[in-house]
Write a protein that holds these residues in place. Structure first.
Motif, PDB file in Angstrom:
ATOM      1  N   PRO A 278      -2.916 -10.469   5.704  1.00 53.42           N
ATOM      2  CA  PRO A 278      -3.855  -9.287   5.740  1.00 53.42           C
ATOM      3  C   PRO A 278      -2.889  -8.288   6.636  1.00 53.42           C
ATOM      4  O   PRO A 278      -2.195  -8.725   7.546  1.00 53.42           O
ATOM      5  CB  PRO A 278      -5.072  -9.896   6.359  1.00 53.42           C
ATOM      6  CG  PRO A 278      -4.517 -11.110   7.204  1.00 53.42           C
ATOM      7  CD  PRO A 278      -3.294 -11.536   6.141  1.00 53.42           C
ATOM      8  N   PRO A 279      -3.198  -7.205   6.566  1.00 55.49           N
ATOM      9  CA  PRO A 279      -2.182  -6.094   7.129  1.00 55.49           C
ATOM     10  C   PRO A 279      -2.534  -5.953   8.811  1.00 55.49           C
ATOM     11  O   PRO A 279      -2.867  -4.823   9.277  1.00 55.49           O
ATOM     12  CB  PRO A 279      -2.346  -4.981   6.433  1.00 55.49           C
ATOM     13  CG  PRO A 279      -3.564  -5.102   5.657  1.00 55.49           C
ATOM     14  CD  PRO A 279      -3.979  -6.302   5.662  1.00 55.49           C
TER      15      PRO A 279
ATOM     16  N   LEU B 275      -6.406   3.310   6.430  1.00 53.19           N
ATOM     17  CA  LEU B 275      -5.996   3.093   7.785  1.00 53.19           C
ATOM     18  C   LEU B 275      -4.716   3.090   7.899  1.00 53.19           C
ATOM     19  O   LEU B 275      -3.905   2.293   7.418  1.00 53.19           O
ATOM     20  CB  LEU B 275      -6.695   1.538   8.157  1.00 53.19           C
ATOM     21  CG  LEU B 275      -8.004   1.360   8.044  1.00 53.19           C
ATOM     22  CD1 LEU B 275      -8.523  -0.234   8.540  1.00 53.19           C
ATOM     23  CD2 LEU B 275      -9.033   2.223   9.127  1.00 53.19           C
ATOM     24  N   LEU B 276      -4.187   3.977   8.702  1.00 57.06           N
ATOM     25  CA  LEU B 276      -2.869   4.003   9.314  1.00 57.06           C
ATOM     26  C   LEU B 276      -2.317   2.817   9.679  1.00 57.06           C
ATOM     27  O   LEU B 276      -1.170   2.360   9.231  1.00 57.06           O
ATOM     28  CB  LEU B 276      -2.636   5.152  10.323  1.00 57.06           C
ATOM     29  CG  LEU B 276      -1.298   5.623  10.536  1.00 57.06           C
ATOM     30  CD1 LEU B 276      -0.529   6.108   9.555  1.00 57.06           C
ATOM     31  CD2 LEU B 276      -1.224   6.315  11.986  1.00 57.06           C
ATOM     32  N   VAL B 277      -2.993   1.940  10.367  1.00 55.90           N
ATOM     33  CA  VAL B 277      -2.585   0.919  10.894  1.00 55.90           C
ATOM     34  C   VAL B 277      -2.299  -0.219   9.900  1.00 55.90           C
ATOM     35  O   VAL B 277      -1.298  -0.980   9.771  1.00 55.90           O
ATOM     36  CB  VAL B 277      -3.389   0.193  11.903  1.00 55.90           C
ATOM     37  CG1 VAL B 277      -4.909  -0.122  11.092  1.00 55.90           C
ATOM     38  CG2 VAL B 277      -3.022  -0.945  12.638  1.00 55.90           C
ATOM     39  N   HIS B 278      -3.008  -0.209   8.687  1.00 55.04           N
ATOM     40  CA  HIS B 278      -2.594  -1.156   7.704  1.00 55.04           C
ATOM     41  C   HIS B 278      -1.249  -0.613   6.761  1.00 55.04           C
ATOM     42  O   HIS B 278      -0.543  -1.386   6.355  1.00 55.04           O
ATOM     43  CB  HIS B 278      -3.892  -1.029   6.554  1.00 55.04           C
ATOM     44  CG  HIS B 278      -4.787  -2.111   7.147  1.00 55.04           C
ATOM     45  ND1 HIS B 278      -6.033  -2.472   6.103  1.00 55.04           N
ATOM     46  CD2 HIS B 278      -5.189  -2.565   8.247  1.00 55.04           C
ATOM     47  CE1 HIS B 278      -6.677  -3.226   7.135  1.00 55.04           C
ATOM     48  NE2 HIS B 278      -6.176  -3.275   8.207  1.00 55.04           N
ATOM     49  N   GLN B 279      -1.446   0.954   6.984  1.00 54.57           N
ATOM     50  CA  GLN B 279       0.042   1.255   6.010  1.00 54.57           C
ATOM     51  C   GLN B 279       1.213   0.928   6.772  1.00 54.57           C
ATOM     52  O   GLN B 279       2.263   0.666   6.223  1.00 54.57           O
ATOM     53  CB  GLN B 279      -0.263   2.865   5.959  1.00 54.57           C
ATOM     54  CG  GLN B 279      -1.203   3.258   5.134  1.00 54.57           C
ATOM     55  CD  GLN B 279      -1.511   4.977   5.285  1.00 54.57           C
ATOM     56  OE1 GLN B 279      -0.535   5.651   5.812  1.00 54.57           O
ATOM     57  NE2 GLN B 279      -2.639   5.396   4.870  1.00 54.57           N
ATOM     58  N   VAL B 280       1.045   1.095   8.054  1.00 54.71           N
ATOM     59  CA  VAL B 280       2.355   0.572   8.960  1.00 54.71           C
ATOM     60  C   VAL B 280       2.596  -0.625   8.630  1.00 54.71           C
ATOM     61  O   VAL B 280       3.849  -1.283   8.806  1.00 54.71           O
ATOM     62  CB  VAL B 280       1.871   1.110  10.343  1.00 54.71           C
ATOM     63  CG1 VAL B 280       3.096   0.563  11.403  1.00 54.71           C
ATOM     64  CG2 VAL B 280       1.915   2.626  10.633  1.00 54.71           C
TER      65      VAL B 280
ATOM     66  N   GLU C 211       2.070  -2.763   6.223  1.00 55.70           N
ATOM     67  CA  GLU C 211       2.605  -2.919   4.981  1.00 55.70           C
ATOM     68  C   GLU C 211       4.006  -2.637   4.976  1.00 55.70           C
ATOM     69  O   GLU C 211       4.771  -3.280   4.503  1.00 55.70           O
ATOM     70  CB  GLU C 211       1.851  -2.376   4.037  1.00 55.70           C
ATOM     71  CG  GLU C 211       2.339  -2.698   2.398  1.00 55.70           C
ATOM     72  CD  GLU C 211       1.683  -1.985   1.337  1.00 55.70           C
ATOM     73  OE1 GLU C 211       0.413  -1.615   1.329  1.00 55.70           O
ATOM     74  OE2 GLU C 211       2.110  -1.677   0.407  1.00 55.70           O
ATOM     75  N   GLN C 212       4.290  -1.355   5.514  1.00 55.02           N
ATOM     76  CA  GLN C 212       5.750  -0.969   5.550  1.00 55.02           C
ATOM     77  C   GLN C 212       6.577  -2.127   6.298  1.00 55.02           C
ATOM     78  O   GLN C 212       7.759  -2.390   6.105  1.00 55.02           O
ATOM     79  CB  GLN C 212       6.012   0.432   6.240  1.00 55.02           C
ATOM     80  CG  GLN C 212       5.602   1.658   5.296  1.00 55.02           C
ATOM     81  CD  GLN C 212       5.564   2.840   6.295  1.00 55.02           C
ATOM     82  OE1 GLN C 212       5.888   2.953   7.269  1.00 55.02           O
ATOM     83  NE2 GLN C 212       4.862   3.796   5.410  1.00 55.02           N
ATOM     84  N   THR C 213       5.932  -2.365   7.376  1.00 51.89           N
ATOM     85  CA  THR C 213       6.677  -3.369   8.192  1.00 51.89           C
ATOM     86  C   THR C 213       7.130  -4.852   7.515  1.00 51.89           C
ATOM     87  O   THR C 213       7.939  -5.207   7.427  1.00 51.89           O
ATOM     88  CB  THR C 213       5.780  -3.758   9.544  1.00 51.89           C
ATOM     89  OG1 THR C 213       5.673  -2.459  10.427  1.00 51.89           O
ATOM     90  CG2 THR C 213       6.750  -4.723  10.646  1.00 51.89           C
ATOM     91  N   LEU C 214       5.776  -5.094   6.671  1.00 54.16           N
ATOM     92  CA  LEU C 214       6.214  -6.480   6.110  1.00 54.16           C
ATOM     93  C   LEU C 214       7.416  -6.315   5.178  1.00 54.16           C
ATOM     94  O   LEU C 214       8.141  -7.289   4.767  1.00 54.16           O
ATOM     95  CB  LEU C 214       4.878  -6.811   5.248  1.00 54.16           C
ATOM     96  CG  LEU C 214       4.697  -8.142   5.054  1.00 54.16           C
ATOM     97  CD1 LEU C 214       4.559  -9.147   6.254  1.00 54.16           C
ATOM     98  CD2 LEU C 214       3.378  -8.264   4.370  1.00 54.16           C
ATOM     99  N   ARG C 215       7.420  -4.806   4.593  1.00 53.94           N
ATOM    100  CA  ARG C 215       8.167  -4.691   3.493  1.00 53.94           C
ATOM    101  C   ARG C 215       9.671  -4.603   4.028  1.00 53.94           C
ATOM    102  O   ARG C 215      10.569  -5.025   3.303  1.00 53.94           O
ATOM    103  CB  ARG C 215       7.783  -3.345   2.486  1.00 53.94           C
ATOM    104  CG  ARG C 215       6.647  -3.879   1.775  1.00 53.94           C
ATOM    105  CD  ARG C 215       6.588  -2.557   0.665  1.00 53.94           C
ATOM    106  NE  ARG C 215       4.987  -2.846   0.051  1.00 53.94           N
ATOM    107  CZ  ARG C 215       4.803  -3.743  -1.050  1.00 53.94           C
ATOM    108  NH1 ARG C 215       5.729  -4.229  -1.527  1.00 53.94           N
ATOM    109  NH2 ARG C 215       3.587  -3.871  -1.462  1.00 53.94           N
ATOM    110  N   GLN C 216       9.996  -4.105   5.133  1.00 55.15           N
ATOM    111  CA  GLN C 216      11.137  -4.002   5.918  1.00 55.15           C
ATOM    112  C   GLN C 216      11.595  -5.507   6.291  1.00 55.15           C
ATOM    113  O   GLN C 216      12.753  -5.706   5.874  1.00 55.15           O
ATOM    114  CB  GLN C 216      10.772  -2.912   7.058  1.00 55.15           C
ATOM    115  CG  GLN C 216      11.064  -1.666   6.743  1.00 55.15           C
ATOM    116  CD  GLN C 216      10.649  -0.738   7.995  1.00 55.15           C
ATOM    117  OE1 GLN C 216      10.396  -1.366   9.093  1.00 55.15           O
ATOM    118  NE2 GLN C 216      10.468   0.440   7.893  1.00 55.15           N
TER     119      GLN C 216
END
Ligand SMILES: Nc1ncnc2c1ncn2[C@@H]1O[C@H](COP(=O)(O)OP(=O)(O)OP(=O)(O)O)[C@@H](O)[C@H]1O
Ligand SMILES: [Mg+2]
Length: 274
Positions: free
Chosen positions: A155-156, A195-200, A202-207
């Motif tokens: 979960p993000p 939610l910005l927090v979820h977008q961030v 997800e990006q972190t996870l992809r990085q």
């Protein structure tokens, strides 16, 4: 037969929900699906069979039978129950599994192979989805030794990667004993793209994990909960919802990844069994 364990020690991240709804997507595409409930909470079993029936099952009619004694006392196939959906069967679990999940020195022997032995005795399925409990004790460990693939629902919101590090360590340890185990992917679940927090996250996870993160993201959606309450995988409950569409898309992404790992020889095409 491809065996996928759904693992994360974080509670409520969508392990059981993913198994429940994906089983419908795989079945609708013509695969014969076996669900193995490896969680003493028995959520997946209750989703298909109802809580009263599941709670009253004797341990000998559940996955716990595989952990009792050094050898399986019943035929693996006798534990497989049909559900009301063609192509979906389940080996259920209930509270009787809890005694075997607790770490204890006398349980470090053959019981770690309980699920491998159980599945060795079963044929006739294209895919096996194993639902793990929210910890890395014996049931999860046995699932990792029995599986070919692991999916890690995330979960993000869990910003510390500490939890995931421990999950990856467990997978690394399991690979020493089961070298054919691979991480099929990290699955972003319960995401709210507003939610910005979820977008961030997800990006972190992809990085962090690159293309091991599935492209398909499972959103937080009421349809998943309602379908579960009606004891139907979301694709059976409502074919047109985005929840159903994304679950189908995820099942196809998983199939392609499994094909890439297994190669043509192990390929099982939807609707056409090789
Ligand atoms: N994508 C989603 N949208 C809405 N609700 C969801 C979603 N995924 C899971 N849920 C709900 O969240 C709750 C927890 O999900 P689930 O039981 O799948 O998590 P879990 O990881 O299996 O939990 P546990 O660690 O306790 O086994 C359930 O009520 C489920 O219906
Ligand atoms: Mg669960």
């Amino acid at each position: 037969m491809r065996t996928i364990a759904f693992l994360n020690q974080k509670g409520g991240c969508g392990k059981s929900s993913s198994c429940f709804h994906l089983s419908g997507a795989f079945a609708q595409n013509g695969w014969r699906v076996l669900l193995v409930d490896a969680d003493p909470q028995g959520s997946l079993s209750q989703g298909f069979l109802g809580s009263e029936l599941v709670e009253n099952l004797p341990s000998t009619a559940t996955v716990a039978a595989a952990f009792e004694g050094d050898e399986l006392l019943v035929a693996s196939e006798s534990l497989v129950r049909p559900t009301s959906f063609s192509n979906i069967s389940i080996i259920p679990a209930n509270y009787t599994l809890a005694q075997f999940n607790q770490p204890s020195p006398e349980r470090l022997g053959l019981q770690q192979f309980a699920l491998s032995s159980l599945l060795d005795g079963i044929q006739g399925f294209d895919v096996v989805l194993v639902d793990c409990p929210p910890n890395l004790y014996l049931c999860s460990w046995a699932a990792l030794l029995a599986a070919e693939f692991v999916v890690i629902p995330v979960p993000p919101e869990d910003f510390g990667t500490q939890g995931l590090r421990v999950v990856h360590e467990a997978i690394g340890h399991a690979r020493l004993m089961n070298p054919s185990l691979n991480v099929l992917g990290h699955l972003v679940t319960r995401s709210d793209s507003r939610l910005l927090v979820h977008q961030v996250y997800e990006q972190t996870l992809r990085q962090l994990f690159g293309n091991t993160v599935f492209e398909t993201v499972i959103p937080e959606a009421v349809a998943f909960k309602v379908a579960l309450a009606c004891r139907q995988p979301v694709g059976y409950y409502t074919t047109r919802s985005s929840a159903a569409r994304l679950t189908l898309q995820l099942s196809r992404e998983m199939q392609h990844r499994m094909d890439a790992f297994t190669g043509e020889a192990g390929r099982v095409t939807y609707g056409h069994r090789a």
